[in-house]
Each structure stands twice: as structure tokens, then as C-alpha cells.
Design an enzyme around this catalytic site. Structure first.
Site, PDB file in Angstrom:
ATOM      1  N   VAL A   1      32.461  36.074  38.232  1.00 13.18           N
ATOM      2  CA  VAL A   1      32.274  35.562  39.587  1.00 13.18           C
ATOM      3  C   VAL A   1      30.830  35.738  40.046  1.00 13.18           C
ATOM      4  O   VAL A   1      30.257  34.854  40.687  1.00 13.18           O
ATOM      5  CB  VAL A   1      33.240  36.265  40.567  1.00 13.18           C
ATOM      6  CG1 VAL A   1      32.924  35.899  42.010  1.00 13.18           C
ATOM      7  CG2 VAL A   1      34.690  35.880  40.243  1.00 13.18           C
ATOM      8  N   GLU A   2      30.238  36.863  39.713  1.00 13.42           N
ATOM      9  CA  GLU A   2      28.884  37.152  40.204  1.00 13.42           C
ATOM     10  C   GLU A   2      27.807  36.286  39.545  1.00 13.42           C
ATOM     11  O   GLU A   2      26.974  35.705  40.236  1.00 13.42           O
ATOM     12  CB  GLU A   2      28.559  38.635  39.986  1.00 13.42           C
ATOM     13  CG  GLU A   2      29.306  39.581  40.915  1.00 13.42           C
ATOM     14  CD  GLU A   2      28.882  39.441  42.366  1.00 13.42           C
ATOM     15  OE1 GLU A   2      27.804  38.873  42.632  1.00 13.42           O
ATOM     16  OE2 GLU A   2      29.631  39.901  43.245  1.00 13.42           O
ATOM     17  N   THR A   3      27.813  36.225  38.225  1.00 14.39           N
ATOM     18  CA  THR A   3      26.696  35.550  37.539  1.00 14.39           C
ATOM     19  C   THR A   3      27.119  34.733  36.316  1.00 14.39           C
ATOM     20  O   THR A   3      26.292  34.454  35.456  1.00 14.39           O
ATOM     21  CB  THR A   3      25.635  36.569  37.082  1.00 14.39           C
ATOM     22  OG1 THR A   3      26.264  37.536  36.205  1.00 14.39           O
ATOM     23  CG2 THR A   3      25.004  37.294  38.253  1.00 14.39           C
TER      24      THR A   3
ATOM     25  N   TYR B   1      36.636  36.417  48.017  1.00 16.09           N
ATOM     26  CA  TYR B   1      35.924  36.984  46.874  1.00 16.09           C
ATOM     27  C   TYR B   1      36.835  37.896  46.065  1.00 16.09           C
ATOM     28  O   TYR B   1      36.945  37.768  44.839  1.00 16.09           O
ATOM     29  CB  TYR B   1      34.697  37.770  47.355  1.00 16.09           C
ATOM     30  CG  TYR B   1      34.008  38.513  46.229  1.00 16.09           C
ATOM     31  CD1 TYR B   1      33.045  37.885  45.453  1.00 16.09           C
ATOM     32  CD2 TYR B   1      34.345  39.834  45.935  1.00 16.09           C
ATOM     33  CE1 TYR B   1      32.428  38.552  44.405  1.00 16.09           C
ATOM     34  CE2 TYR B   1      33.734  40.508  44.879  1.00 16.09           C
ATOM     35  CZ  TYR B   1      32.783  39.863  44.117  1.00 16.09           C
ATOM     36  OH  TYR B   1      32.192  40.518  43.066  1.00 16.09           O
TER      37      TYR B   1
END
Length: 333
Positions: free
Chosen positions: A123-125, A313
Site C-alpha cells: 500500500v505504501e510504495t 487505509y
């Protein structure tokens, strides 16, 4: 319409002109001078060197606009499609296979499931492939000295960033990250980098920009330090009798916890029976354009929210972890 567009454009030009970091002009501002003085007094920075450094920071209008309109403000289905999809699931399985040893070690040391660690990176990168191209010093100064209600937070992160680069012997003008100033594969804000970055080798220079093993250990450490409970539930689907749920008393204290038993009493029914009805729980409502989706979230769901305080998120991380685990298990058969 044209007039509104012209006014908006003019306002942006004025704001950009006012805030553009044009050398000494920016560092002569009272709020910037106050920040510099604080850094000199509190953290023993050299005033001249810090003033010179900050004069090289550049204002980024896109950064300020992006913070005003975060992706988490999207409807759930749109957000879900971005982060819970076949591409990220497949790439997550590949990442897991490639870094199986480090993930297994993280599970053993920190008690955090490999699936959650992998999904967080996804999800982040996108597993370290999109870490951001903004200079962190530009992002944090643009936000920290803006009229945003969150400006004090970003000024604190600017302080942490300057401490971090000093400690790690990095050039502050060359460290890049997200529009909000998050750094590396796990997108740690500077304060999180300083306090929660970890390594299996116990080295002092932990590299979250390039070392997947450090990123894995750091995410696991972050979740553990924020209270991750091993082998505990994260969230389960639910149905809701909205008429009954509306009668649920509002807690007198905003920090007061609600138990699963109380939620069930007021019309919330988990998809399957949970033995410990005294466990703390909350109703999660995921709203899309024409529908609502209900879940019951538990303690570990709130721990994921410590990474990013938003239900969309945390749910994306949880669902991506679930489907990645499922795909990995299927491939192993």
C-alpha cells in the site's frame, strides 16, 4: 465560472510568490527565524549553516494542495481498487517469496504477521518501487510554514528530519520522499524513522530507502511498539440493524471503549461468532457512491491506523494482507 477560475489562479500565484523560498527572503520571515532559533538553542545547530540550508528549500504548491485533498477522502470502492487488486496481490506474493527469510524472522522477533508487513509495503510504495521524488526538505518547509492547520506537525517533522540527516550523515538537500515528507520503502515520517527504524543486524545506519530487510524489520517494530497483539483478530465483516445501532449511547469520554457485546446488543452482527464478546471493538462503515459496507474492527485494526489514522487505509492493508496470504498459500499447493 471564468471569474472564479481567475480568482483561484491569482490566489495561487500570490500564495506562491509569498511563500516561494527565494534565498534570504524566506529565512527572514519571523516564523522561520523562530524555528531557526529553536533549532540552535534546543538542538545545537549552527545558525549560519542552518539559515543557508533553509534558504535552498523550494516551495512546492502541489505539496500543499495534495495535503488538502488526501487520497483517503475518496469513496471506499475507488480507494479499494487502487490498493487491493490483482497486480498488488501478485507482486506481494513475489516479494514475499524473495524476502521469505527476513519476513519469517520479523514474525518471530516482533510477532507481526508477514502478510501485514508485506501488505503495508504494498500500500505504501508498491513494495519499494514508488518511494516518492519530492525533496523532503521542500515538502516539510512548504507545509510547515504554510497556513495549513497541520503546519505545527510538519514543522516538528522538519526538526526531526534535520536531526535525522545530521545523525545519519546525509545531505538534507538530496533525501527524497512523498509529498508529505515520508521516507523510504515503508514511508516513515522523519520522527518514525528516528524512533522506530530497526535492523536485523543492529547496524546504526538503517537504510529504509534501499534495504528491504531494514524496511521489513522497521514495519514490524513499528507495529509491535504500537501494541500489536499476536494472533489476535484485525477485523471481520458485519451486518447492521441501523435503527438499533442509532440507539447506541454516545460515550461521555471520546477515549471510552465499546465492547463487541455492546455492539451486538445494538444491532451489529459479525459474520461469524466470536467467543470473547468482552473484547474492545468498533463499527467500521465504508461508504461508496451508492452503498455501505460494514465491518467490526478490533485492537489490531487500530494499531494499523497508527501508521495512517484512516479506516480506509487500515482496511486496505488488512484486505491486501488477506488476499496476498490466500494467493501465496494457493501457489504453494
Amino acid at each position: 465560472m471564468l471569474r472564479r477560475l481567475l480568482v483561484a489562479t491569482l490566489s495561487l500565484v500570490i500564495a506562491t510568490t509569498h511563500l516561494a523560498h527565494a534565498g534570504a527572503d524566506f529565512t527572514k520571515r519571523k516564523d522561520v527565524q523562530s524555528f531557526i532559533s529553536q533549532m540552535v538553542k534546543k538542538n545545537h545547530f549552527n545558525r549560519a549553516s542552518l539559515t543557508k540550508l533553509l534558504s535552498k528549500a523550494e516551495y512546492r504548491a502541489t505539496v500543499v494542495q495534495s495535503v488538502k485533498k488526501p487520497l483517503e477522502a475518496s469513496p471506499w470502492r475507488r480507494y479499494q481498487r487502487l490498493f487491493v487488486n490483482d497486480t498488488l496481490i501478485g507482486d506481494g506474493v513475489k516479494f514475499w517469496k524473495k524476502h521469505a527469510t527476513a519476513l519469517k524472522k520479523a514474525e518471530k522477533i516482533y510477532g507481526v504477521p508477514a502478510s501485514i508487513i508485506v501488505a503495508t509495503l504494498g500500500v505504501e510504495t508498491k513494495y519499494g518501487t514508488h518511494t516518492g521524488s519530492y525533496r523532503v526538505i521542500d515538502s516539510l518547509t512548504s507545509l510547515g510554514f504554510s497556513d495549513s492547520p497541520r503546519a505545527p506537525f510538519f514543522r516538528r517533522e522538519l526538526e526531526q528530519f534535520l536531526l535525522f540527516t545530521r545523525e545519519q550523515h546525509l545531505n538534507p538537500l538530496k533525501v527524497t520522499g512523498s509529498y508529505a515528507g515520508a521516507i523510504g520503502m515503508p514511508q516513515f515520517m522523519p520522527s518514525s524513522y528516528r524512533y522506530y527504524a530497526a535492523s536485523f543486524t543492529k547496524k546504526t545506519a538503517i537504510d529504509l530507502m534501499n534495504d528491504p530487510n531494514d524496511a521489513i524489520a522497521s514495519i514490524a517494530n513499528y507495529y509491535k511498539e504500537h501494541g500489536w497483539t499476536k494472533n489476535a483478530l484485525v477485523a471481520v465483516p458485519a451486518t447492521v440493524n441501523e435503527k438499533k445501532y442509532k440507539k447506541l449511547p454516545t460515550p461521555a469520554n471520546s477515549k471510552a471503549k465499546t465492547t463487541l457485546k455492546t455492539l451486538e446488543k445494538y444491532g451489529v452482527k459479525p459474520a461469524y461468532r466470536i467467543k470473547d464478546v468482552k473484547v474492545n471493538a468498533k463499527l467500521i462503515t465504508l461508504t461508496s457512491e451508492k452503498s455501505k459496507e460494514y465491518w467490526v474492527g478490533f485492537h489490531n485494526f487500530e494499531v494499523i491506523r497508527r501508521y495512517n489514522p484512516n479506516d480506509l487505509y487500515a482496511m486496505a492493508v488488512y484486505q491486501l494482507s488477506h488476499y496476498t496470504q490466500k494467493a501465496k498459500d494457493k501457489k504453494a499447493k
